[in-house]
Design an enzyme around this catalytic site. Structure first.
Site, PDB file in Angstrom:
ATOM      1  CB  SER A  16      -0.895  -0.014   1.347  1.00 29.28           C
ATOM      2  OG  SER A  16      -1.743  -1.178   1.225  1.00 29.28           O
TER       3      SER A  16
HETATM    4  N1  SAH Z   1      -0.728  -5.104   3.944  1.00 30.13           N
HETATM    5  C1  SAH Z   1       0.119  -5.394   2.983  1.00 30.13           C
HETATM    6  C2  SAH Z   1      -0.709  -5.328   1.640  1.00 30.13           C
HETATM    7  C3  SAH Z   1      -0.707  -6.301   0.751  1.00 30.13           C
HETATM    8  S1  SAH Z   1      -1.919  -6.166  -0.554  1.00 30.13           S
HETATM    9  C4  SAH Z   1       1.416  -4.959   2.835  1.00 30.13           C
HETATM   10  O1  SAH Z   1       1.896  -3.932   3.785  1.00 30.13           O
HETATM   11  O2  SAH Z   1       2.200  -5.425   1.798  1.00 30.13           O
HETATM   12  C5  SAH Z   1      -3.346  -7.074  -0.087  1.00 30.13           C
HETATM   13  C6  SAH Z   1      -3.021  -8.575   0.277  1.00 30.13           C
HETATM   14  O3  SAH Z   1      -4.459  -9.090   0.624  1.00 30.13           O
HETATM   15  C7  SAH Z   1      -2.552  -9.177  -0.876  1.00 30.13           C
HETATM   16  O4  SAH Z   1      -1.239 -10.104  -0.578  1.00 30.13           O
HETATM   17  C8  SAH Z   1      -3.524 -10.216  -1.157  1.00 30.13           C
HETATM   18  O5  SAH Z   1      -3.369 -11.657  -1.542  1.00 30.13           O
HETATM   19  C9  SAH Z   1      -4.336 -10.414   0.198  1.00 30.13           C
HETATM   20  N2  SAH Z   1      -5.551 -10.993   0.335  1.00 30.13           N
HETATM   21  C10 SAH Z   1      -6.800 -10.901  -0.595  1.00 30.13           C
HETATM   22  N3  SAH Z   1      -7.795 -11.537  -0.250  1.00 30.13           N
HETATM   23  C11 SAH Z   1      -7.456 -12.239   0.936  1.00 30.13           C
HETATM   24  C12 SAH Z   1      -8.162 -13.133   1.801  1.00 30.13           C
HETATM   25  N4  SAH Z   1      -9.332 -13.421   1.589  1.00 30.13           N
HETATM   26  N5  SAH Z   1      -7.514 -13.483   2.840  1.00 30.13           N
HETATM   27  C13 SAH Z   1      -6.215 -13.176   3.061  1.00 30.13           C
HETATM   28  N6  SAH Z   1      -5.475 -12.308   2.423  1.00 30.13           N
HETATM   29  C14 SAH Z   1      -6.126 -11.922   1.247  1.00 30.13           C
END
Ligand code: SAH
Length: 226
Positions: A76
């Site tokens: 993000s």
């Molecule tokens: N907080 C993270 C943001 C990553 S983007 C950071 O600091 O890098 C969002 C993430 O949510 C992705 O890696 C994606 O795979 C995950 N995601 C999407 N749907 C999900 C679900 N149902 N359960 C767990 N993770 C999920």
């Protein structure tokens, strides 16, 4: 494997475009854009974002933009990480247990770990979860617990949580997450499809109180494990 190498103190501190000077510029910008919690800004200054993103993009690490982390996912934008952390805390300095849905590269987990006794984070893509685990361990974070699974179910073992942060957008707020919120606990979550808004839901004695904040763009929250 992105993070197989030992990470030297020099790499953590950064040089050139990953130096303290570059990081301070980002923090000044976040402050100008309205982030008021100085502790959040201090933790972001001291967290090496350049180690969490895909190799070769380090020079962009302290720009206020989302960046690729592999597997079609993104870390993000710093402003959003700061804002979500600030909204999660409200007037509290430190929380007992925090749940994060969407570990990704582990950057937000690292930030949250400075504001919680324990952080629990769930990621559906196993490869990302393993990379995050390796990196967070190398960097010495020891109060972050990771699980690969479907965040729509939350993480029941350690509930209730004083705060829950969701970093992928579902179309509607998952009921399981509301159930796992402690009294006065806060859920910070982007909701929507093509149009998303950032919401904060607080658990009260009688139910839930919801506020809507700015328009945002997150990757979709997907059902099931990858
Ligand atoms: N907080 C993270 C943001 C990553 S983007 C950071 O600091 O890098 C969002 C993430 O949510 C992705 O890696 C994606 O795979 C995950 N995601 C999407 N749907 C999900 C679900 N149902 N359960 C767990 N993770 C999920």
């Amino acid at each position: 494997m992105k993070h197989s190498r030992e990470i030297s103190e020099q790499r953590v501190q950064g040089v050139g475009m990953t130096s303290m000077r570059t990081r301070k510029r980002l923090i000044d910008r976040l402050r100008r854009e309205g982030i008021a919690n100085e502790k959040v800004l201090e933790v972001m200054l001291n967290t090496p974002r350049h180690l969490f993103i895909s190799e070769g993009l380090e020079h962009n690490a302290y720009d206020n933009t989302p960046l690729p982390i592999g597997n079609d996912q993104t870390i993000s934008q710093p402003y959003i990480v700061a804002l979500m952390t600030e909204l999660l805390l409200g007037d509290r300095d430190c929380l007992d247990k925090v749940l994060e849905i969407g570990t990704g590269c582990g950057y937000q987990s690292a930030i949250l770990s400075k504001f919680a006794k324990q952080v629990y984070s769930v990621e559906r893509i196993r490869e990302l979860q393993l990379d995050a685990r390796r990196l967070l361990k190398q960097l010495g974070y020891n109060n972050i617990n990771l699980m690969s699974g479907d965040g729509f179910q939350g993480w029941t073992t350690y509930q209730p949580y004083d705060g829950i942060v969701v970093t992928a957008a579902p179309r509607e707020i998952p009921q399981a997450l509301l159930k796992q919120l402690a009294h006065r606990g806060r859920l910070v979550i982007p909701v929507g499809d093509a149009r998303q808004t950032l919401r904060v839901v607080t658990r009260t004695l009688t139910g839930f109180h919801e506020t809507t904040h700015l328009a945002v763009r997150f990757v979709p929250m997907l059902q099931g494990r990858a």
